[in-house]
Design an enzyme around this catalytic site. Sequence first.
Site, PDB file in Angstrom:
ATOM      1  N   ASP A  69      -9.644   2.519  -3.169  1.00  0.00           N
ATOM      2  CA  ASP A  69      -8.662   2.400  -2.234  1.00  0.00           C
ATOM      3  C   ASP A  69      -7.466   3.535  -2.448  1.00  0.00           C
ATOM      4  O   ASP A  69      -8.058   4.814  -2.242  1.00  0.00           O
ATOM      5  CB  ASP A  69      -8.001   1.131  -2.350  1.00  0.00           C
ATOM      6  N   GLU A 125       0.917  -1.042   0.085  1.00  0.00           N
ATOM      7  CA  GLU A 125      -0.047  -0.062  -0.204  1.00  0.00           C
ATOM      8  C   GLU A 125       0.786   1.123   0.088  1.00  0.00           C
ATOM      9  O   GLU A 125       2.008   1.289   0.063  1.00  0.00           O
ATOM     10  CB  GLU A 125      -0.883   0.077   1.193  1.00  0.00           C
ATOM     11  N   ASN A 169      -9.439   5.571   3.700  1.00  0.00           N
ATOM     12  CA  ASN A 169      -8.434   5.362   2.602  1.00  0.00           C
ATOM     13  C   ASN A 169      -8.106   6.511   1.811  1.00  0.00           C
ATOM     14  O   ASN A 169      -8.674   7.279   1.487  1.00  0.00           O
ATOM     15  CB  ASN A 169      -8.983   4.076   1.876  1.00  0.00           C
TER      16      ASN A 169
END
Length: 293
Positions: free
Chosen positions: A205, A20, A154
């Site tokens: 996301d 991420e 997010n």
Amino acid sequence: MTSTALPTAVVVDGAYELAEGGRWVDGRYVYVDILSGRLLELRDDTEPAAARQLARLDVPLGAVAPVGDQPGAWIAAAGTGIALLTPDGALEWLDRPEDRTPVPSRMNDGVADPAGRFWAGSMAYDGTPGAGSLYRTDPDGTVVRVLDGLTVANGPAFTADGALMYLADTAVGTVLRCRVDPVSGDLCGAPEPFAQLRDGEGGPDGMTVDEEGCLWVALWGAGAVRRYHPDGRLLHTVTVPAPHPTSVCLHPDDNRLFVTTARYGVRSPTAASGAVLSLDVPVRGTAACAWRG
């Protein structure tokens, strides 16, 4: 709106559970593997591509931003709060607000804005609806809860002037647009709906804003990345060979899009799941902003 499958290279097959937070920092691509607490870098001049571990924490690591004028130091959304990560890998906690929540929770994605503040979201481990929050860390180290009632906060992403912030709530398929006072960091009114994904379109996301002011969004569960015009129009959808893309980062000097992906929840993962991918695209991005603490 067009949809294409562009040639995609697996830059790093890291078998990451939850890669991420990809950012371009000082001539290198920096990202995390959340659940293992690792901070990694990929240098632009390294052939063949090889990721280097910068730090490994004993708590989940959601995202980092560089600390201005302190090479090798980071501000981190980690564990249950916000911490400074020193060049030798030590953590100095600023606050752990998620210790005070009713359900077990952790920090998630985060980013520094152009004014030098650090913004990061949180989520409950079990996905309890409404248990997530958005926090702002000011240059004096104060951590402020800005929004609550989120589920999986997010991908904070800012426009170049810092006046607009995009925020995703992955679990409910929503991208919000928040007007921000660049001087104080306060939100100007309530967040506005920017994009709502339907069932089957995945969950928004990690996000980033390109040099033309358009928003790129990784779609968890849909194997795709979308590009939106600032007025909310969907301009383009790019498919990627992994079901769970988690973050997007545009190279500031080259027309390349970096995408992190996850193996978490994938029944039959391939080399593209839990990897760093690269695609050629027609626009560039900007380097990550620093926290001016």
